[in-house]
Write a protein that holds these residues in place. Structure first.
Motif, mmCIF file in Angstrom:
data_model
loop_
_atom_site.group_PDB
_atom_site.id
_atom_site.type_symbol
_atom_site.label_atom_id
_atom_site.label_comp_id
_atom_site.label_asym_id
_atom_site.label_seq_id
_atom_site.Cartn_x
_atom_site.Cartn_y
_atom_site.Cartn_z
ATOM 1 N N VAL A 181 0.853 -1.188 0.000
ATOM 2 C CA VAL A 181 0.000 0.000 0.000
ATOM 3 C C VAL A 181 0.887 1.236 0.000
ATOM 4 O O VAL A 181 1.729 1.406 0.880
ATOM 5 N N LYS A 182 0.714 2.050 -1.026
ATOM 6 C CA LYS A 182 1.516 3.265 -1.186
ATOM 7 C C LYS A 182 3.013 2.965 -1.010
ATOM 8 O O LYS A 182 3.720 3.623 -0.251
ATOM 9 N N GLY A 183 3.467 1.947 -1.674
ATOM 10 C CA GLY A 183 4.891 1.619 -1.686
ATOM 11 C C GLY A 183 5.397 0.910 -0.450
ATOM 12 O O GLY A 183 6.601 0.693 -0.317
ATOM 13 N N GLU A 595 -4.604 11.112 -6.715
ATOM 14 C CA GLU A 595 -3.999 11.055 -5.388
ATOM 15 C C GLU A 595 -2.488 10.996 -5.540
ATOM 16 O O GLU A 595 -1.975 10.295 -6.423
ATOM 17 N N MET A 596 -1.784 11.733 -4.727
ATOM 18 C CA MET A 596 -0.332 11.613 -4.720
ATOM 19 C C MET A 596 0.158 11.577 -3.272
ATOM 20 O O MET A 596 -0.515 12.071 -2.361
ATOM 21 N N TYR A 597 1.306 10.996 -3.098
ATOM 22 C CA TYR A 597 1.813 10.863 -1.738
ATOM 23 C C TYR A 597 3.331 10.925 -1.750
ATOM 24 O O TYR A 597 3.982 10.641 -2.764
ATOM 25 N N PHE A 598 3.867 11.301 -0.627
ATOM 26 C CA PHE A 598 5.303 11.182 -0.398
ATOM 27 C C PHE A 598 5.486 10.645 1.018
ATOM 28 O O PHE A 598 4.860 11.129 1.960
ATOM 29 N N TYR A 631 7.322 7.514 -3.100
ATOM 30 C CA TYR A 631 6.427 8.538 -3.610
ATOM 31 C C TYR A 631 5.681 7.995 -4.820
ATOM 32 O O TYR A 631 6.117 7.026 -5.454
ATOM 33 N N GLY A 632 4.569 8.618 -5.104
ATOM 34 C CA GLY A 632 3.807 8.141 -6.248
ATOM 35 C C GLY A 632 2.509 8.884 -6.406
ATOM 36 O O GLY A 632 2.187 9.791 -5.628
ATOM 37 N N PHE A 651 -1.510 3.748 -11.426
ATOM 38 C CA PHE A 651 -0.802 4.049 -10.185
ATOM 39 C C PHE A 651 0.694 3.953 -10.445
ATOM 40 O O PHE A 651 1.187 2.931 -10.918
ATOM 41 N N PHE A 652 1.376 5.043 -10.162
ATOM 42 C CA PHE A 652 2.839 5.021 -10.244
ATOM 43 C C PHE A 652 3.397 5.149 -8.834
ATOM 44 O O PHE A 652 2.931 5.980 -8.042
#
Lengths: 803, 322
Positions: A181-183, A595-598, A631-632, A651-652
């Motif tokens: 989940v989220k990397g 959606e983006m996250y770091f 990140y992605g 999703f990247f």
């Protein structure tokens, strides 16, 4: 400095903590100021057919934009003004229900809403639905019945594999139930069933999820903004709530299948007072495989000429729940879950016989304290036993390990005003780790009895979370979670040299003594901007700590992997996560989300080269810790309503670890670093109870370590490896297809459905794993192989209900 | 009350699991820098002792009816020195002789069996062994409880290693256990060694079934004849230690009644144990999804070379399987 002070209190964190407390104080002032003299309507929301409580149901006051959603336990509370009011309850998959009432004082109303069966009405999405306004960033809700909407492997609806198709979520190895989940890694997800943690949520070496989908009521995936209620893992919390049983009527079903069968019984034990539900699933795939293998061998299939009918693959799981309605305001739930696996599959696990077993028990008390306040108190225990049996001619032994957790928590929901909701609570749990024990199987075994010392840790937490609206434009979520962690004696502690390679001292800690104490403060901030009636922007910042360490040096994870608590050397892992989400709703049920996250990761760990973890009491010498980041972004187009539903997402993500002494201290990708993930799923209702669905998936390959050279040592060729996970596997491509056809007799005596699915229509041999080995011809020769799980897998399911 | 009957899954759903889902993987190894493999062993006693230098290859090795000695290019023109704690130093020279082989110009190299007789096979008439990267000591003697140092200079690069020689263990006796194959019922024997530690107590032992280092270079190998004993896991000295031919690719390679057998037992350092353990792990741990992340064996050679510089005291047993 003594070992007892080994955990330094994070001074930076401490000073930040003071700031958080000031902020918290300010927002309490703010929210208390907002309290107005409204009337409260509260109550519960039920499924009309079964009487079971429903969570996440929207309650909207029609003549205003005031709304709320029912909590995880079906309770809602909404503030309205005096006079005639229209309240509408709406929930995905259910018909809307509007109630007109005239209120002069606090009122209790219970809603019973009805499921939609087969008929799928066109629904025009009203602007600014309450769903978005009240939801938090990164929250994903799945109804148990949605699991059948996608094509399923061997016809077995699977909770975790369904989750893998959500934006922002990958799996490290396609075909398994592992989640990234989220990397994050698989162990960074906390999976709870009825509030008790599950340490191994899979059957059959991660090919099936642990829970029978019949028993699932709802799944909640928290991965963006973490309400302060949730913690303990870095990447996600996956909360699975099982069905509660009906107070009204009895329901029973039996499923007989080729590789598994299942049963479900739900019945009131005392009408409107006590309900009971039991569901179970038994899998006997090994016996079926052996039978078909023998038949194929007898017929003369070339590939089965050496088939040995010694495969053992069986498992069961069951869940049960008793639901006591003590008073109109108090309910007590007693639920249990258990699963057991047995596996002997020579080609997969080198002839060892594996057994593993999960069991949980939960006692939950729900209490409506007032029209504005709700309490849920939970006591639970969770056990995970696992062992393997090596019955070789020279080394025959049983290795076994266990982890037990005993915990309680109490959660309060307090509905301050029409636009403000506070939750707070506390909890604590004791985890007892038995890292491993080897027992000789018989008297001639040449293996000593070895037992590693057990380890114990206690984690306590306190949290408060407040959600409120400012000027109907800004939705604010503020949370604070404080964790206190310590190890508990008896224990033998080892001190190592600076290189973590040699033991320089050791000492014993007496039973009951506390050591390795540490605390962490975890602020959570979420901001939702209602840009327009169609669009919401959501920002969040969260800190999570994980005090558990998953000790596995296999890329997928084995049931025999172990967990250990934080200590002087295995420091708590920490994630600082920033995320942003944009959701835009359009007419006719379309929405686009971005959606983006770091994520910054601290104290993540990995194994050194040539690590030795089997019964190693100096396990800390085999692990190194470092930092990482991930990140992605994901982009998803969804159509939720109507006869044609679709979801298309990309999703990247990119995750890198940098750990001293691993990969020469250079950054590297962990095996679950899947960079690109594209999914498209469609579900089309053709009418006459005929439904088509399809899923197309393409992802990048994961990263593995491959040989880059070969050398000879005394007559055998061996491989040379350099970069950790330096090779990227080929892309994974799969297309699945499913047809569901409802059937019924002329007098409606028989109802049911036929489901035909084809998994991997393209027949592509997707790489599951590769391996290199000295060939069977000569030790001088190396061969490199890859494993693919399957090509085309058609399956057929027939469900028939008799009235 | 509803009764639901569910008939699920056709037989075709399980058939894919029955068929072999393993195929050869097309894998191109990226070109890397040239690396050196150094293999050598000192044993208590007088030399000569042999060191072999070969290149690490970056293509997937195939048998192709060639011996392993020809798969790995030799490194010639190296300078090799071995010294000990007491300042004794020896400079190695390219070797034409290797224990276990004899050389005749018309026959090439040929084996000597355990009875001292010439074997039937001859090897490489036209290619002397010194072109295979062998070097030997001239006058070095090895004693136990002493540390030995290896220095290798190749093409401007220096590789160094050192190893301590532990005390000699004593083999008290060897028994043979009858082993019946669960597959075909055939009978063979497994050696069981009774030994005592001597001098400095050590936890790690190496067992091998042939004397010479390079025996396996000239045959189609099915078996890697090393076995390691970790006393931490099994220390039942009074019950003996079973040593099996663990890495056996061919079920016909077994000890049978009447076979001549040679067992060599060495006390080894923890580094050497880890090295052999890592090599043995490569047989079992293939780097697949359910295995640990593979890694290169942890050599004691500094400078980037592979291989291992081993120095041991050896106890030997010669006898017949009875």
């Amino acid at each position: 400095m003594s070992f007892f002070n080994s955990f330094k209190i994070d001074k930076k964190c401490n000073s930040l903590g003071n700031k958080y407390i000031i902020i918290l104080f300010l927002f309490f002032i703010k929210t208390n100021y907002l309290i107005a003299q409204n009337i409260t309507i509260s109550g519960e929301i039920h499924d009309k057919a079964t009487g079971e409580l429903l969570s996440n149901v929207s309650i909207i006051q029609n003549n205003s934009e005031v709304g709320t959603i029912s909590n995880s336990y079906g309770f809602f509370s909404i503030q309205v003004s005096r006079g005639k009011q229209i309240l509408t309850a709406s929930h995905i998959g259910y018909n809307d229900l509007a109630i007109t009432i005239s209120v002069e004082s606090d009122t209790v109303i219970n809603f019973s809403i009805e499921k939609k069966y087969f008929v799928i009405d066109e629904v025009i999405i009203k602007s600014n639905t309450n769903k978005n306004r009240n939801s938090i960033a990164g929250l994903k809700l799945i109804n148990g019945k949605d699991l059948i909407n996608l094509p399923n492997f061997m016809g077995e609806p699977d909770v975790l594999k369904f989750i893998q198709n959500l934006p922002g979520i990958n799996t490290s190895h396609q075909g398994t139930t592992n989640l990234s989940v989220k990397g994050g890694s698989n162990d960074q997800n906390l999976i709870v069933i009825d509030e008790a943690p599950i340490y191994n949520p899979s059957h059959a070496l991660n090919f099936f999820s642990i829970l029978n989908s019949d028993a699932v009521r709802e799944i909640k995936v928290v991965s963006g903004y973490f309400p302060a209620k949730y913690g303990g893992r870095l990447s996600s919390i996956i909360e699975i709530m099982t069905r509660e049983g009906s107070f009204e009527k009895t329901e029973a079903s039996i499923g007989l299948g080729l590789i598994s069968s299942r049963i479900l019984l739900s019945t009131p034990l005392l009408k409107n007072k006590v309900a009971f539900i039991f569901s179970s699933r038994v899998c006997y795939a090994g016996a079926v495989l052996n039978s078909f293998g023998n038949i194929g061998k007898a017929i003369g299939f070339y590939s089965l000429k050496n088939f040995e009918s010694n495969k053992e693959l069986r498992f069961y799981d069951y869940s049960s729940k008793i639901n006591f309605k003590l008073t109109e305001k108090t309910r007590v739930y007693l639920s249990t879950f258990s699963s057991k696996d047995h596996l002997y599959f020579e080609s997969l696990i080198n002839s060892a016989m594996l057994n593993w077993r999960n069991s949980t028990s939960t006692l939950r008390i729900n209490n409506i304290i007032s029209s504005k306040m709700f309490n849920n108190t939970t006591f639970y225990l969770s056990n995970y036993h696992y062992s393997y049996l090596m019955n070789d001619e020279t080394i025959n032994f049983e290795w076994k390990s266990k982890i037990s957790e005993y915990g309680f928590k109490s959660d309060f929901d307090y509905y301050l005003t029409a636009n403000s909701h506070m939750s707070f609570g506390a909890g604590s749990y004791l985890t007892v780790f038995y890292p491993g024990e080897v027992l000789p199987i018989d008297s001639i075994s040449h293996v000593n009895r070895i037992r590693l010392d057990r380890k114990q840790s206690v984690l306590s937490f306190l949290y408060i979370n407040n959600s409120f609206l400012i000027r109907k434009i800004f939705g604010v979520d503020l949370g604070l979670r404080v964790c206190d962690f310590f190890n508990l004696g008896p224990a033998t502690n080892y001190l190592y040299d600076s290189n973590l390679s040699l033991v320089v001292d050791s000492f014993k800690v007496e039973s009951g003594s506390i050591f390795g104490k540490s605390y962490r403060i975890e602020p959570r901030i979420g901001l939702t901007v209602h840009v327009s009636s169609m669009q919401d922007l959501k920002f969040s910042y969260t800190i999570n700590n994980q005090f558990l360490h998953y000790i596995s040096n296999s890329t997928i994870g084995l049931p025999t992997d172990i967990w250990l608590p934080s200590n002087r050397y295995l420091k708590p892992q920490k994630a600082n996560q920033l995320s942003f989400e944009s959701i835009t709703n359009f007419k006719k049920g379309y929405n686009i989300s971005f959606e983006m996250y770091f994520k910054n990761l601290v104290n993540v760990s990995d194994f050194i080269d040539n690590s030795f973890i089997f019964l190693n009491k100096y396990i800390e010498t085999q692990i190194r810790s470092g930092n990482g980041n991930s990140y992605g972004f994901s982009l998803a187009l969804e159509k939720n309503y109507g006869k044609f539903k679709s979801n298309c997402s990309y999703f990247f993500s990119k995750t890198r670890y940098k750990i001293e002494n691993i990969n020469l201290g250079r950054p590297y990708s962990p095996s679950w670093d899947i960079r690109n993930n594209f999914n498209i799923s469609v579900n089309y209702n053709l009418g006459d109870k005929l439904e088509l669905s399809s899923l197309f998936k393409i992802t990048s390959g994961g990263f593995i370590t491959m040989p880059i050279g070969f050398f000879n040592f005394y007559g055998s060729t061996f491989s040379v490896f350099t970069k950790r996970n330096g090779y990227q596997l080929p892309n994974y491509i799969r297309w699945d297809f499913q047809v569901r056809k409802g059937i019924y007799s002329s007098r409606n005596m028989i109802k049911g459905e036929m489901v035909f699915s084809i998994i991997n229509v393209l027949g592509r041999k997707n790489v599951f794993s590769t391996f290199s080995k000295q060939s069977g011809i000569s030790l001088n020769e190396i061969r490199i192989f890859y494993i693919y799980l399957h090509t085309i897998v058609p399956s057929f399911t027939l469900n028939i209900s008799l009235k | 009350m509803n009764i639901q009957l569910c008939f699920k899954g056709l037989c075709i759903t399980v058939l894919p699991l029955l068929f072999g889902c393993v195929e050869e993987f097309e894998y191109k190894i990226p070109n890397g820098e040239k690396r050196v493999c150094i293999v050598g062993r000192l044993s208590v006693g007088n030399g000569p002792f042999y060191i072999r230098l070969t290149e690490v290859i970056s293509k997937i090795p195939r048998y192709d009816n060639d011996f392993s000695i020809n798969l790995f290019p030799a490194i010639k023109n190296a300078k090799i020195f071995i010294s000990d704690d007491f300042g004794n130093t020896d400079t190695l020279v390219p070797s034409i002789e290797v224990p276990g082989f004899k050389y005749k110009p018309d026959k090439g190299y040929y084996r000597i069996d355990l009875g001292g007789n010439d074997t039937f096979f001859t090897y490489d008439v036209n290619y002397p062994i010194y072109e295979k990267g062998f070097y030997k000591t001239k006058n070095l003697s090895v004693v136990d409880n002493r540390r030995y140092y290896l220095v290798v200079d190749v093409e401007g690069k220096r590789y160094e290693a050192n190893e301590f020689v532990n005390s000699l263990p004593k083999i008290d006796s060897v028994e043979f256990l009858l082993k019946t194959s669960p597959k075909d019922g055939s009978e063979s024997y497994i050696p069981k060694i009774f030994f005592t530690e001597n001098g400095n107590v050590n936890n790690f032992y190496l067992v091998q079934f042939h004397d010479d280092l390079f025996y396996d270079l000239y045959r189609q190998n099915y078996i890697w004849e090393f076995y390691i004993i970790d006393k931490r896991i099994s220390n039942k000295f009074d019950q003996g230690f079973i040593v099996d031919l663990t890495k056996n690719l061919n079920s016909n390679t077994k000890f049978f009644y009447g076979d001549s057998i040679q067992i060599i037992l060495s006390s080894i350092t923890p580094d050497a144990f880890n090295y052999f353990s890592s090599l043995l792990t490569q047989f079992d741990t293939d780097g697949g999804a359910y295995s640990s992340t593979p890694s290169s064996p942890p050599t004691n050679i500094k400078g980037g070379a592979l291989g291992y510089f081993l120095a041991t005291a050896r106890a030997e047993f010669h006898g017949k399987v009875e």
